[in-house]
Motif scaffolding. Structure first.
Motif, PDB file in Angstrom:
ATOM      1  N   GLY A 194       0.783  -1.223   0.000  1.00  0.00           N
ATOM      2  CA  GLY A 194       0.000   0.000   0.000  1.00  0.00           C
ATOM      3  C   GLY A 194       0.819   1.280   0.000  1.00  0.00           C
ATOM      4  O   GLY A 194       0.272   2.370   0.005  1.00  0.00           O
ATOM      5  N   LYS A 195       2.141   1.167  -0.024  1.00  0.00           N
ATOM      6  CA  LYS A 195       2.998   2.353   0.011  1.00  0.00           C
ATOM      7  C   LYS A 195       3.635   2.672  -1.335  1.00  0.00           C
ATOM      8  O   LYS A 195       4.192   3.744  -1.505  1.00  0.00           O
ATOM      9  N   ILE A 196       3.576   1.736  -2.265  1.00  0.00           N
ATOM     10  CA  ILE A 196       4.206   1.930  -3.565  1.00  0.00           C
ATOM     11  C   ILE A 196       3.125   2.024  -4.630  1.00  0.00           C
ATOM     12  O   ILE A 196       2.219   1.199  -4.676  1.00  0.00           O
ATOM     13  N   ARG A 197       3.239   3.046  -5.453  1.00  0.00           N
ATOM     14  CA  ARG A 197       2.296   3.219  -6.561  1.00  0.00           C
ATOM     15  C   ARG A 197       3.083   3.248  -7.851  1.00  0.00           C
ATOM     16  O   ARG A 197       4.090   3.949  -7.959  1.00  0.00           O
ATOM     17  N   VAL A 198       2.631   2.485  -8.812  1.00  0.00           N
ATOM     18  CA  VAL A 198       3.264   2.433 -10.129  1.00  0.00           C
ATOM     19  C   VAL A 198       2.259   2.961 -11.131  1.00  0.00           C
ATOM     20  O   VAL A 198       1.116   2.488 -11.186  1.00  0.00           O
ATOM     21  N   TRP A 199       2.673   3.968 -11.898  1.00  0.00           N
ATOM     22  CA  TRP A 199       1.804   4.541 -12.922  1.00  0.00           C
ATOM     23  C   TRP A 199       2.468   4.397 -14.274  1.00  0.00           C
ATOM     24  O   TRP A 199       3.658   4.624 -14.414  1.00  0.00           O
ATOM     25  N   LEU A 200       1.694   4.030 -15.252  1.00  0.00           N
ATOM     26  CA  LEU A 200       2.160   3.998 -16.634  1.00  0.00           C
ATOM     27  C   LEU A 200       1.454   5.103 -17.390  1.00  0.00           C
ATOM     28  O   LEU A 200       0.270   5.338 -17.180  1.00  0.00           O
ATOM     29  N   GLY A 201       2.171   5.769 -18.246  1.00  0.00           N
ATOM     30  CA  GLY A 201       1.578   6.842 -19.039  1.00  0.00           C
ATOM     31  C   GLY A 201       2.496   8.044 -19.065  1.00  0.00           C
ATOM     32  O   GLY A 201       3.642   7.992 -18.627  1.00  0.00           O
ATOM     33  N   ASP A 202       1.990   9.143 -19.575  1.00  0.00           N
ATOM     34  CA  ASP A 202       2.751  10.383 -19.665  1.00  0.00           C
ATOM     35  C   ASP A 202       2.993  10.907 -18.248  1.00  0.00           C
ATOM     36  O   ASP A 202       2.064  11.334 -17.555  1.00  0.00           O
ATOM     37  N   ALA A 203       4.249  10.885 -17.828  1.00  0.00           N
ATOM     38  CA  ALA A 203       4.585  11.258 -16.453  1.00  0.00           C
ATOM     39  C   ALA A 203       4.184  12.687 -16.127  1.00  0.00           C
ATOM     40  O   ALA A 203       3.683  12.955 -15.032  1.00  0.00           O
ATOM     41  N   SER A 204       4.385  13.606 -17.053  1.00  0.00           N
ATOM     42  CA  SER A 204       4.022  15.002 -16.784  1.00  0.00           C
ATOM     43  C   SER A 204       2.532  15.117 -16.499  1.00  0.00           C
ATOM     44  O   SER A 204       2.122  15.797 -15.553  1.00  0.00           O
ATOM     45  N   LYS A 205       1.722  14.434 -17.290  1.00  0.00           N
ATOM     46  CA  LYS A 205       0.262  14.489 -17.093  1.00  0.00           C
ATOM     47  C   LYS A 205      -0.138  13.803 -15.786  1.00  0.00           C
ATOM     48  O   LYS A 205      -0.923  14.329 -15.017  1.00  0.00           O
ATOM     49  N   LYS A 206       0.418  12.630 -15.549  1.00  0.00           N
ATOM     50  CA  LYS A 206       0.086  11.898 -14.315  1.00  0.00           C
ATOM     51  C   LYS A 206       0.442  12.714 -13.078  1.00  0.00           C
ATOM     52  O   LYS A 206      -0.325  12.787 -12.121  1.00  0.00           O
ATOM     53  N   LEU A 207       1.614  13.336 -13.090  1.00  0.00           N
ATOM     54  CA  LEU A 207       2.056  14.109 -11.940  1.00  0.00           C
ATOM     55  C   LEU A 207       1.219  15.365 -11.748  1.00  0.00           C
ATOM     56  O   LEU A 207       0.937  15.762 -10.620  1.00  0.00           O
ATOM     57  N   MET A 208       0.806  15.988 -12.819  1.00  0.00           N
ATOM     58  CA  MET A 208      -0.010  17.198 -12.713  1.00  0.00           C
ATOM     59  C   MET A 208      -1.422  16.890 -12.226  1.00  0.00           C
ATOM     60  O   MET A 208      -2.105  17.766 -11.700  1.00  0.00           O
ATOM     61  N   ASP A 209      -1.860  15.647 -12.397  1.00  0.00           N
ATOM     62  CA  ASP A 209      -3.200  15.245 -11.969  1.00  0.00           C
ATOM     63  C   ASP A 209      -3.265  14.848 -10.487  1.00  0.00           C
ATOM     64  O   ASP A 209      -4.343  14.556  -9.982  1.00  0.00           O
ATOM     65  N   PRO A 257      -3.461  15.067  -6.453  1.00  0.00           N
ATOM     66  CA  PRO A 257      -4.026  16.035  -5.506  1.00  0.00           C
ATOM     67  C   PRO A 257      -2.909  16.918  -4.943  1.00  0.00           C
ATOM     68  O   PRO A 257      -1.768  16.466  -4.793  1.00  0.00           O
ATOM     69  N   SER A 258      -3.221  18.146  -4.614  1.00  0.00           N
ATOM     70  CA  SER A 258      -2.196  19.103  -4.177  1.00  0.00           C
ATOM     71  C   SER A 258      -1.467  18.645  -2.908  1.00  0.00           C
ATOM     72  O   SER A 258      -0.306  19.000  -2.698  1.00  0.00           O
ATOM     73  N   ASP A 259      -2.114  17.849  -2.065  1.00  0.00           N
ATOM     74  CA  ASP A 259      -1.479  17.410  -0.822  1.00  0.00           C
ATOM     75  C   ASP A 259      -0.739  16.073  -0.951  1.00  0.00           C
ATOM     76  O   ASP A 259      -0.212  15.555   0.021  1.00  0.00           O
ATOM     77  N   PHE A 260      -0.695  15.507  -2.166  1.00  0.00           N
ATOM     78  CA  PHE A 260      -0.016  14.228  -2.383  1.00  0.00           C
ATOM     79  C   PHE A 260       1.494  14.460  -2.371  1.00  0.00           C
ATOM     80  O   PHE A 260       2.009  15.290  -3.105  1.00  0.00           O
ATOM     81  N   MET A 261       2.206  13.730  -1.519  1.00  0.00           N
ATOM     82  CA  MET A 261       3.648  13.900  -1.414  1.00  0.00           C
ATOM     83  C   MET A 261       4.386  12.644  -1.888  1.00  0.00           C
ATOM     84  O   MET A 261       3.932  11.528  -1.665  1.00  0.00           O
ATOM     85  N   ILE A 262       5.523  12.878  -2.518  1.00  0.00           N
ATOM     86  CA  ILE A 262       6.355  11.801  -3.065  1.00  0.00           C
ATOM     87  C   ILE A 262       7.656  11.748  -2.272  1.00  0.00           C
ATOM     88  O   ILE A 262       8.362  12.750  -2.165  1.00  0.00           O
ATOM     89  N   ASP A 263       7.963  10.568  -1.743  1.00  0.00           N
ATOM     90  CA  ASP A 263       9.214  10.366  -1.004  1.00  0.00           C
ATOM     91  C   ASP A 263      10.314   9.828  -1.914  1.00  0.00           C
ATOM     92  O   ASP A 263      11.484  10.123  -1.713  1.00  0.00           O
ATOM     93  N   PHE A 264       9.911   8.995  -2.881  1.00  0.00           N
ATOM     94  CA  PHE A 264      10.860   8.371  -3.803  1.00  0.00           C
ATOM     95  C   PHE A 264      10.244   8.402  -5.189  1.00  0.00           C
ATOM     96  O   PHE A 264       9.114   7.938  -5.381  1.00  0.00           O
ATOM     97  N   LEU A 265      10.974   8.976  -6.140  1.00  0.00           N
ATOM     98  CA  LEU A 265      10.486   9.081  -7.510  1.00  0.00           C
ATOM     99  C   LEU A 265      11.459   8.383  -8.439  1.00  0.00           C
ATOM    100  O   LEU A 265      12.645   8.728  -8.488  1.00  0.00           O
ATOM    101  N   PHE A 266      10.979   7.360  -9.127  1.00  0.00           N
ATOM    102  CA  PHE A 266      11.793   6.636 -10.103  1.00  0.00           C
ATOM    103  C   PHE A 266      11.272   6.989 -11.487  1.00  0.00           C
ATOM    104  O   PHE A 266      10.123   6.693 -11.816  1.00  0.00           O
ATOM    105  N   LEU A 267      12.102   7.647 -12.278  1.00  0.00           N
ATOM    106  CA  LEU A 267      11.729   8.031 -13.633  1.00  0.00           C
ATOM    107  C   LEU A 267      12.302   7.033 -14.623  1.00  0.00           C
ATOM    108  O   LEU A 267      13.509   6.764 -14.620  1.00  0.00           O
ATOM    109  N   ASP A 268      11.448   6.499 -15.454  1.00  0.00           N
ATOM    110  CA  ASP A 268      11.872   5.568 -16.492  1.00  0.00           C
ATOM    111  C   ASP A 268      11.054   5.901 -17.724  1.00  0.00           C
ATOM    112  O   ASP A 268       9.908   5.484 -17.856  1.00  0.00           O
ATOM    113  N   GLY A 269      11.609   6.683 -18.588  1.00  0.00           N
ATOM    114  CA  GLY A 269      10.890   7.129 -19.778  1.00  0.00           C
ATOM    115  C   GLY A 269      11.863   7.653 -20.806  1.00  0.00           C
ATOM    116  O   GLY A 269      12.991   7.180 -20.902  1.00  0.00           O
TER     117      GLY A 269
END
Length: 83
Positions: free
Chosen positions: A20-35, A37-49
């Motif tokens: 429940g602590k790891i989320r994996v998203w596929l798709g355009d990272a810029s769009k996913k990140l902009m979508d 919620p404003s209070d959503f915080m990221i501790d670890f960001l792995f970019l693969d694109g």
């Protein structure tokens, strides 16, 4: 869906503490990140694109990065001239 399941399994590695602590998203990272919620915080960001897009991904993630967040960019610079 099969590919997503594989990434989620690998990310969690069956470790109960990570459930429940790891989320994996596929798709355009810029769009996913902009979508996010404003209070959503990221501790670890792995970019693969597309490495030439990493700066735009990072800028989109910036408002959500927790203090001390760790960012890893796969293959950064390896194909920089090819984009």
């Amino acid at each position: 869906l099969q590919r997503v399941s594989r990434f989620v399994f690998q990310a969690g590695d069956g470790t109960p503490e990570l459930k429940g602590k790891i989320r994996v998203w596929l798709g355009d990272a810029s769009k996913k990140l902009m979508d996010l919620p404003s209070d959503f915080m990221i501790d670890f960001l792995f970019l693969d694109g597309i490495p030439s897009e990493y700066l735009s991904y990072l800028k989109a993630a910036e408002p959500h990065l927790a203090p001390g967040a760790l960012i890893v960019a796969d293959n950064a610079g390896v194909f920089a001239s090819e984009g």
